[in-house]
Scaffold this motif. Structure first.
Motif, PDB file in Angstrom:
ATOM      1  N   LYS A  10       0.829  -1.130  -0.061  1.00  0.00           N
ATOM      2  CA  LYS A  10       0.004   0.336  -0.064  1.00  0.00           C
ATOM      3  C   LYS A  10       0.985   1.336  -0.114  1.00  0.00           C
ATOM      4  CE  LYS A  10      -4.205   1.474   2.588  1.00  0.00           C
ATOM      5  NZ  LYS A  10      -4.868   1.437   3.746  1.00  0.00           N
ATOM      6  N   ILE A  11       1.957   1.031   0.676  1.00  0.00           N
ATOM      7  CA  ILE A  11       3.022   2.094   0.863  1.00  0.00           C
ATOM      8  C   ILE A  11       3.608   2.438  -0.594  1.00  0.00           C
ATOM      9  CG2 ILE A  11       4.830   3.315   1.855  1.00  0.00           C
ATOM     10  CD1 ILE A  11       3.820   1.964   4.356  1.00  0.00           C
ATOM     11  N   ASN A  12       4.087   1.302  -1.209  1.00  0.00           N
ATOM     12  CA  ASN A  12       4.786   1.412  -2.413  1.00  0.00           C
ATOM     13  C   ASN A  12       3.969   0.686  -3.477  1.00  0.00           C
ATOM     14  OD1 ASN A  12       7.150   2.758  -1.311  1.00  0.00           O
ATOM     15  ND2 ASN A  12       7.917   0.857  -0.579  1.00  0.00           N
ATOM     16  N   PRO A  13       2.932   1.031  -4.045  1.00  0.00           N
ATOM     17  CA  PRO A  13       2.114   0.259  -5.019  1.00  0.00           C
ATOM     18  C   PRO A  13       3.061   0.142  -6.320  1.00  0.00           C
ATOM     19  CG  PRO A  13       1.546   2.594  -4.750  1.00  0.00           C
ATOM     20  CD  PRO A  13       2.771   2.713  -4.049  1.00  0.00           C
ATOM     21  N   PRO A  14       2.612  -1.158  -7.072  1.00  0.00           N
ATOM     22  CA  PRO A  14       3.440  -1.414  -7.950  1.00  0.00           C
ATOM     23  C   PRO A  14       3.147  -0.434  -9.167  1.00  0.00           C
ATOM     24  CG  PRO A  14       1.357  -2.812  -7.998  1.00  0.00           C
ATOM     25  CD  PRO A  14       1.466  -1.805  -6.648  1.00  0.00           C
ATOM     26  N   MET A  15       4.339  -0.130 -10.149  1.00  0.00           N
ATOM     27  CA  MET A  15       4.260   0.926 -10.979  1.00  0.00           C
ATOM     28  C   MET A  15       3.799   0.372 -12.262  1.00  0.00           C
ATOM     29  SD  MET A  15       5.051   3.753  -9.869  1.00  0.00           S
ATOM     30  CE  MET A  15       5.189   3.963  -8.257  1.00  0.00           C
ATOM     31  N   VAL A  16       3.558  -0.851 -12.453  1.00  0.00           N
ATOM     32  CA  VAL A  16       2.725  -1.392 -13.725  1.00  0.00           C
ATOM     33  C   VAL A  16       1.671  -2.258 -13.324  1.00  0.00           C
ATOM     34  CG1 VAL A  16       3.060  -2.870 -15.803  1.00  0.00           C
ATOM     35  CG2 VAL A  16       4.927  -1.416 -15.168  1.00  0.00           C
ATOM     36  N   GLU A  17       0.458  -1.795 -13.688  1.00  0.00           N
ATOM     37  CA  GLU A  17      -0.757  -2.416 -13.291  1.00  0.00           C
ATOM     38  C   GLU A  17      -0.911  -3.385 -14.309  1.00  0.00           C
ATOM     39  OE1 GLU A  17      -3.606   0.575 -12.400  1.00  0.00           O
ATOM     40  OE2 GLU A  17      -2.514   1.046 -10.301  1.00  0.00           O
ATOM     41  N   GLY A  18      -1.967  -4.163 -14.046  1.00  0.00           N
ATOM     42  CA  GLY A  18      -2.606  -5.179 -14.839  1.00  0.00           C
ATOM     43  C   GLY A  18      -1.562  -6.425 -15.160  1.00  0.00           C
ATOM     44  N   ASP A  19      -1.625  -7.408 -16.071  1.00  0.00           N
ATOM     45  CA  ASP A  19      -1.183  -8.566 -16.059  1.00  0.00           C
ATOM     46  C   ASP A  19      -0.202  -8.423 -17.204  1.00  0.00           C
ATOM     47  OD1 ASP A  19      -0.646 -11.042 -15.299  1.00  0.00           O
ATOM     48  OD2 ASP A  19      -2.127 -12.196 -16.366  1.00  0.00           O
ATOM     49  N   HIS A  20       0.925  -7.867 -17.095  1.00  0.00           N
ATOM     50  CA  HIS A  20       1.911  -7.555 -18.093  1.00  0.00           C
ATOM     51  C   HIS A  20       3.171  -8.728 -18.113  1.00  0.00           C
ATOM     52  CE1 HIS A  20       0.532  -4.375 -20.753  1.00  0.00           C
ATOM     53  NE2 HIS A  20       0.230  -3.619 -19.518  1.00  0.00           N
ATOM     54  N   ASP A  21       3.672  -8.916 -19.337  1.00  0.00           N
ATOM     55  CA  ASP A  21       4.874  -9.456 -19.238  1.00  0.00           C
ATOM     56  C   ASP A  21       5.899  -8.643 -20.368  1.00  0.00           C
ATOM     57  OD1 ASP A  21       4.356 -10.325 -21.602  1.00  0.00           O
ATOM     58  OD2 ASP A  21       3.451 -12.323 -20.995  1.00  0.00           O
ATOM     59  N   THR A  26       6.169  -4.771 -24.615  1.00  0.00           N
ATOM     60  CA  THR A  26       6.822  -4.252 -25.891  1.00  0.00           C
ATOM     61  C   THR A  26       5.782  -3.899 -26.834  1.00  0.00           C
ATOM     62  OG1 THR A  26       8.447  -5.589 -25.216  1.00  0.00           O
ATOM     63  CG2 THR A  26       8.737  -4.734 -27.432  1.00  0.00           C
ATOM     64  N   ASP A  27       4.576  -4.569 -27.117  1.00  0.00           N
ATOM     65  CA  ASP A  27       3.688  -4.550 -28.011  1.00  0.00           C
ATOM     66  C   ASP A  27       2.821  -3.429 -27.847  1.00  0.00           C
ATOM     67  OD1 ASP A  27       4.520  -7.177 -29.170  1.00  0.00           O
ATOM     68  OD2 ASP A  27       2.938  -8.233 -28.134  1.00  0.00           O
ATOM     69  N   LYS A  28       2.356  -3.210 -26.654  1.00  0.00           N
ATOM     70  CA  LYS A  28       1.564  -2.271 -26.264  1.00  0.00           C
ATOM     71  C   LYS A  28       2.259  -0.672 -26.732  1.00  0.00           C
ATOM     72  CE  LYS A  28      -1.526  -0.612 -23.342  1.00  0.00           C
ATOM     73  NZ  LYS A  28      -2.530  -0.753 -22.174  1.00  0.00           N
ATOM     74  N   ILE A  29       3.720  -0.613 -26.332  1.00  0.00           N
ATOM     75  CA  ILE A  29       4.107   0.716 -26.401  1.00  0.00           C
ATOM     76  C   ILE A  29       4.761   0.883 -27.991  1.00  0.00           C
ATOM     77  CG2 ILE A  29       5.994   2.394 -25.937  1.00  0.00           C
ATOM     78  CD1 ILE A  29       5.906   0.773 -23.246  1.00  0.00           C
ATOM     79  N   SER A  30       5.130  -0.191 -28.572  1.00  0.00           N
ATOM     80  CA  SER A  30       5.789  -0.073 -30.034  1.00  0.00           C
ATOM     81  C   SER A  30       4.566  -0.254 -31.056  1.00  0.00           C
ATOM     82  CB  SER A  30       6.559  -1.243 -30.299  1.00  0.00           C
ATOM     83  OG  SER A  30       5.979  -2.363 -30.310  1.00  0.00           O
ATOM     84  N   ASP A  31       3.465  -0.682 -30.735  1.00  0.00           N
ATOM     85  CA  ASP A  31       2.122  -0.728 -31.786  1.00  0.00           C
ATOM     86  C   ASP A  31       1.777   0.749 -31.741  1.00  0.00           C
ATOM     87  OD1 ASP A  31       2.449  -3.440 -31.694  1.00  0.00           O
ATOM     88  OD2 ASP A  31       0.461  -3.968 -30.702  1.00  0.00           O
ATOM     89  N   ILE A  32       1.628   1.464 -30.987  1.00  0.00           N
ATOM     90  CA  ILE A  32       1.454   3.021 -31.024  1.00  0.00           C
ATOM     91  C   ILE A  32       1.986   3.706 -32.301  1.00  0.00           C
ATOM     92  CG2 ILE A  32       1.094   5.358 -30.005  1.00  0.00           C
ATOM     93  CD1 ILE A  32       1.267   4.043 -27.405  1.00  0.00           C
TER      94      ILE A  32
END
Lengths: 462, 406
Positions: A10-21, A26-32
Motif C-alpha cells: 500500500k505504501i509502495n504500490p506497483p508501478m505497472v498495473e495489469g497482467d503484463h509481461d 513491448t507490443d503495447k508501446i511499440s504498436d502505437i
C-alpha cells in the motif's frame, strides 16, 4: 488481519498495473507507432496545433521585416513579453530533466514510464524558449554574435552580464538534454527497427539506432553513458534556472534584487514543468489506453511534487513580502506596496496568488490528488499562474522606475500575443509528432519494473 | 538477534564524560557572563545556535524521512527522534540569551532609545518583549511537533498488529507534510530573530533556507557519527548495512552542495548589487582574518567534503564517513562563528563599521564545548530510553534488506 506485505504494498504500490509481461509491454508501446493506424483525433489535434503554430511563423516574418517595434516593449518596460515567455518555457522544460536525471539518481522507480515523454517535452520547451531572446535581438541572423569568437569587428561578449551566462547555460542545457533523451532512445529505436514492417521505417529506425544489437557490451556502455549523462544533467536542473533568476537579481531594481531568487526560480520551474507533464499525460494515457503503464500512482506522485515545489514558490512570495517590509528600505517598501495594492497591476499579483498559492492547497487532499480531472484543472491553473509570476516580477518592477517622471505603463500588442500563442501551437505540434513517431514510454525500462525482472535465488518464488 | 534492540552500554561512558565536561563548561561560561558579559554571551550564542541546529535539525529530518520514505529514514529515525527530544534542554540553554538580550543584541538598546529609523519602522517586531514571546512560541510549537511524532513512534513499538503499526506510520506521514511547512517557517523566523538581527540593518531573503539546509546537514553529520559508533556493536550491527551509509552519505553530499549553492547565491547577488544596505555584511567579512575564515569555509565546508563525498567507496565505510561528518560539524561551527563574530557589538550598530578587527574569546571555545556536553548527555539519555530502531515499522524488514544489498 492484514499482512505486513499488504501494508508495504500500500505504501509502495506497483508501478505497472495489469497482467503484463515483457512481450505485452513491448507490443503495447511499440504498436502505437508501428501498427495502429493514425487515429482521427491525432489529425485534429495536430492540425489545430499546427495552425496555431502558423501564428508564430507569421509574427516572426512580420517581426523580421518591421523590427521589434511591433511589440509593446517600451521605456521603462524594456523587458516584457519576450523574457516572460522565455522564462516560462525554460521553466516548463525543467520537469523533464528532473524526472530523468535527479529521480534516476534517487532510485525513484516511478520516473520510468514518464521520463521519455517529459524529456521530449523539455526539448520542445527549450526550443520555444530559445526563440524569444534570439528574436528579441531584432536581427536574429546575427545571433551568433552572442558567442565569444575571434572576429575582425573587435567584438567580445560582456561576460559580466547574466544574459551572457544564459547563452551558455541554455545551450548547454539543450545539448545535454538532447543527448540524454537520444541515448535513452537508442535501445527502443532498435526495438522499433526490428519490428517495423515498412522498408522505409526499417531504414530510418535502423539509421537512428546506430547499429544497436543489445549485446552485453552494448548494455554495459549504455548504462555507463546514461549514468554519466544523468550526473551531468543534475547540476543543470539547478544551474539553468538559477542563472535565469540572476538575469533579474543581479540588478539593483527593487522586486528583482532578492537573494532567494535562485532556489525560488528553480522550484518554480519544476512546479511549472510538472504541471505541463500532467497536462500532457492525463489525456495521453486515456487516448492511448495506457492507464496500466502510467498509473494513478504516477499522477498522485506528480501531484505531490507539484504541491511541494508550489509551496517553495509560495515561500518565495512570503519572503519577498516579509523582507520588503523588514528591510525598511523605502524603494523596497514602495515596490511591494505598489505590486500588491497601489499599482495599476495589483490585480495580477492577487491573480498570481490565487493561481499558484490557493489552487495548490487542494492537493493536500487525497480526493483531489487521486482525481485526474482535478489534477488536470489545477495543472492548467498553475501554468497560468507561473506565467503571471513572471509578468508580476518583470512588469510591475519595471513600470515604476526610480523617478516618478520615468514611470510608465505596459500593454501588450496583438503581436506579443500571437507570438506567445504561436509557440504554444508549435510546442503541441511537436508533441503530436513525437507521439506518432517514437516510443512515448521507455520500453526497456518499463520491462525492468515487471516482477519477472527481479533476480531471484533458486527456489525462491515469484 | 535481540528482540529489544536496546542501545549498547558503550554509550554510558560517553554519557558520563559528556556530563562532566559539559557541566564544567557551562558553569565556566555562566561565570564568564559576570566577568566578561558580552564576550561570554556571544560565545554562548555560538554554542547554542550550533547545538540547537542539531536538535532542531533532528525534527526536520524526522519530518523529512516520514514524507519521503526510504530505508535511510528507518535506520536514522531513532537518532533523529532523540535529537528532537532535546528541545526542552535547548530551551533551558536559551535562557541566558533571553536574560542577556541587551548585552547581545544592540538593536534591543536602539529599540529602547527609539533613535534608529529602520528599527522604529519595524515597530513591535523589534521590541524585546515581542522577541521573547516569539522565541517561546517557536520552542512550544517545535516541541509539540516533536512530542507527537515521538509519541506515535513509541506507540508503534508497542503495537500488537501490523495494521496498527501501519496506521501509526500513516498518521505520522500525514502530519509530516504540513509539519515540514510549519517547520521551515519557524526556522526561517527564528533564524531571523536570533541571528539576522545581530546585524539589524542587513537583510537577505535566502537566510531562512540557509538555516534549514545548514541544520539538516548538521544533524545528518551528527547522526552519521552516532550510527557509525553504534554500527560496530550489537544490536545495530545486525540491522545497518553499507548501503544505508551510502544513502546518508549521498544526502550529506547533496546538502553540502545546497549549502554552497545558497551561500553563493546570497554572495553573488549582494556583491553585484553593491547596495549600501546589504554590502557591508560581506565587506566586513572579506577583510583580514574574517576573509581568511570565509575562504576556509569555501574550501573546507564545501570543496573538500564535496570532492571526498563524490567517492562511492568512501560513503560506504561507516568510520570514514563518520570522520568526515565530524570534520563538517567543525566547519558548521566555524560557519556560525563567521556570522556572529564580525557582527556589531553593543554600541557598534550606529557606527556602521566597514572594518571589524578580528575578535575571538576563550568563551567562543568554552561555551560550545559546555553546551555540547550537556546537550549530548541529554541526547544519549533520550537515545537509550527507546529501542535503537523502530522494529515494528512495516517498512523495517524492507529497510534491512535494502541496507544489505549493494
Amino acid at each position: 488481519m492484514q499482512d505486513v506485505n499488504d501494508i508495504v504494498r500500500k505504501i509502495n504500490p506497483p508501478m505497472v498495473e495489469g497482467d503484463h509481461d515483457y512481450g505485452s509491454v513491448t507490443d503495447k508501446i511499440s504498436d502505437i507507432t508501428l501498427k495502429k493506424r493514425t487515429p482521427f483525433g491525432w489529425f485534429i489535434g495536430f492540425g489545430i496545433s499546427f495552425m496555431v503554430a502558423q501564428l508564430l511563423l507569421f509574427t516572426t516574418l512580420y517581426l523580421v521585416t518591421n523590427g521589434v517595434g511591433i511589440w509593446a516593449n517600451n521605456q521603462p518596460v524594456g523587458w516584457a513579453f519576450p523574457i516572460i515567455n522565455f522564462v516560462w518555457w525554460i521553466g516548463i522544460g525543467h520537469a523533464g530533466t528532473l524526472i530523468s536525471a535527479i529521480l534516476l539518481l534517487l532510485n525513484q522507480k516511478w520516473r520510468t514510464s514518464i521520463n521519455r515523454f517529459a524529456e521530449a517535452m523539455t526539448l520542445f520547451a527549450v526550443a520555444c524558449a530559445g526563440l524569444f531572446p534570439i528574436l528579441h535581438t531584432g536581427r536574429p541572423w546575427l545571433a551568433y554574435w552572442l558567442l565569444p569568437y575571434p572576429n575582425t569587428m573587435g567584438m567580445w561578449p560582456q561576460f559580466r552580464s547574466p544574459l551572457m551566462w544564459d547563452v551558455f547555460a541554455v545551450s548547454t542545457y539543450a545539448t545535454v538534454s538532447l543527448l540524454f533523451w537520444y541515448v535513452g532512445l537508442i535501445p527502443d529505436i532498435a526495438t522499433l527497427r526490428d519490428r517495423a514492417k515498412n522498408k522505409w521505417f526499417k531504414y530510418a529506425y535502423g539509421l537512428l539506432s546506430w547499429g544497436w544489437r543489445g549485446s552485453a557490451r552494448h548494455w554495459h556502455r549504455y548504462e555507463i553513458a546514461y549514468l554519466l549523462l544523468a550526473g551531468l544533467s543534475t547540476p543543470l536542473v539547478l544551474s539553468v534556472h538559477s542563472i535565469v533568476s540572476l538575469d533579474f537579481s543581479v540588478a539593483q531594481l527593487p522586486g528583482w534584487h532578492a537573494t532567494i531568487f535562485p532556489p525560488y526560480f528553480v522550484a518554480g520551474a519544476i512546479f511549472a514543468g510538472f504541471a505541463m507533464v500532467l497536462i500532457l499525460t492525463i489525456p495521453l494515457r486515456v487516448w492511448y489506453n495506457m492507464k496500466d503503464l502510467i498509473t494513478d500512482t504516477h499522477l498522485i506522485y506528480m501531484g505531490k511534487v507539484m504541491l511541494a515545489t508550489g509551496l517553495i514558490v509560495c515561500y518565495g512570495y512570503a519572503m519577498e513580502a516579509f523582507f520588503a517590509w523588514y528591510s525598511a528600505a523605502e524603494y523596497e517598501v514602495f515596490m511591494m506596496y505598489n505590486r500588491m495594492f497601489e499599482g495599476p497591476y495589483w490585480w495580477s499579483y492577487w491573480l498570481l496568488i490565487l493561481c499558484n498559492g490557493i489552487s495548490i492547497q487542494f492537493l493536500w487532499f487525497k480526493r483531489f490528488r487521486e482525481s485526474p480531472f482535478w489534477l488536470f484543472i489545477i495543472s492548467i491553473v498553475v501554468s497560468i499562474g507561473m506565467w503571471l509570476e513572471r509578468f508580476v516580477i518583470i512588469i510591475t518592477s519595471l513600470q515604476r522606475d526610480f523617478l516618478p517622471s520615468s514611470w510608465g505603463m505596459y500593454s501588450p500588442t496583438i503581436f506579443d500575443w500571437t507570438m506567445y500563442i504561436g509557440t504554444i501551437g508549435f510546442f503541441f505540434a511537436l508533441i503530436f509528432l513525437f507521439v506518432r513517431m517514437l516510443p512515448v514510454i521507455s520500453i526497456f525500462e518499463v520491462r525492468t519494473l515487471l516482477p519477472e525482472a527481479e533476480v531471484k535465488r533458486k527456489g525462491e518464488e515469484h | 538477534m535481540s528482540d529489544t534492540y536496546q542501545a549498547p552500554d558503550s554509550l554510558n561512558r560517553l554519557q558520563t564524560a559528556a556530563l562532566g565536561i559539559g557541566g564544567i563548561g557551562v558553569l565556566a561560561s555562566l561565570a564568564g557572563m559576570f566577568l566578561q558579559p558580552e564576550q561570554a554571551l556571544r560565545g554562548w550564542l555560538l554554542g547554542f545556535i550550533f547545538w540547537a541546529g542539531i536538535g532542531f535539525g533532528g525534527l526536520g529530518i524526522l519530518l523529512l524521512q516520514y514524507v519521503t520514505g526510504g530505508a535511510w529514514g528507518v535506520v536514522i529515525r531513532r537518532v533523529a527522534e532523540a535529537c528532537s527530544r532535546t528541545i526542552p534542554v535547548l530551551f533551558v540553554l536559551f535562557l541566558p540569551i533571553i536574560f542577556g538580550i541587551y548585552t547581545l543584541y544592540d538593536w534591543a538598546n536602539l529599540a529602547l532609545a527609539g533613535t534608529d529609523k529602520a528599527i522604529e519602522w519595524r515597530g513591535w517586531y523589534m521590541e524585546p518583549t515581542w522577541w521573547i514571546v516569539r522565541a517561546i512560541l517557536y520552542f512550544v510549537i517545535l516541541y509539540l511537533m516533536a512530542h507527537f511524532l515521538n509519541k506515535w513512534s513509541l506507540q508503534q513499538d508497542k503495537a500488537d498488529t501490523p495494521e496498527k503499526a501501519g496506521e501509526l506510520l500513516g498518521m505520522a506521514t500525514k502530519v509530516s507534510g504540513p509539519g515540514i511547512v510549519l517547520y521551515v517557517m519557524l526556522v526561517t523566523f527564528l533564524s531571523v530573530d536570533w541571528m539576522m538581527t545581530l546585524e539589524p540593518h542587513w537583510f537577505s531573503t535566502i537566510w531562512g533556507f540557509l538555516f534549514v539546509a545548514g541544520w539538516a546537514l548538521s544533524c545528518f553529520c551528527f547522526s552519521v557519527a552516532v550510527l557509525a559508533h553504534l554500527s560496530t556493536r550489537s544490536p545495530l550491527n545486525e540491522v545497518i548495512g553499507k548501503r544505508h551509509f551510502h544513502d546518508i552519505g549521498k544526502l550529506m553530499l547533496a546538502l553540502v552542495m545546497v549549502w554552497a549553492y545558497f551561500n553563493f547565491s546570497q554572495y553573488l547577488i549582494i556583491w553585484s548589487g553593491n547596495l549600501t544596505e546589504e554590502t557591508p555584511f560581506y565587506l566586513v567579512r572579506s577583510k583580514g582574518t574574517w576573509g581568511a575564515i570565509g575562504l576556509t569555509l569555501i574550501f573546507f565546508h564545501f570543496a573538500f567534503p564535496f570532492l571526498i563525498l563524490l567517492m562511492q567507496d568512501f560513503k560506504r565505510r561507516a568510520k570514514w564517513l563518520a570522520a568526515l561528518a565530524i570534520f563538517i560539524l567543525f566547519m558548521r561551527l566555524l560557519d556560525m562563528f563567521y556570522i556572529i563574530g564580525p557582527s556589531p557589538m553593543v554600541g557598534e550598530v550606529s557606527k556602521h563599521l566597514l572594518e571589524v578587527p578580528f575578535r575571538v574569546s576563550i568563551w567562543d571555545v568554552v561555551a560550545p564545548i559546555g553546551i555540547g556536553g550537556v546537550w549530548f548527555w541529554w541526547f544519549v539519555r533520550e537515545l537509550k530510553r527507546r529501542p535503537i530502531v523502530p522494529f515494528n515499522d512495516p517498512m523495517f524488514q524492507n529497510a534491512i534488506k535494502h541496507g544489505k544489498g549493494h
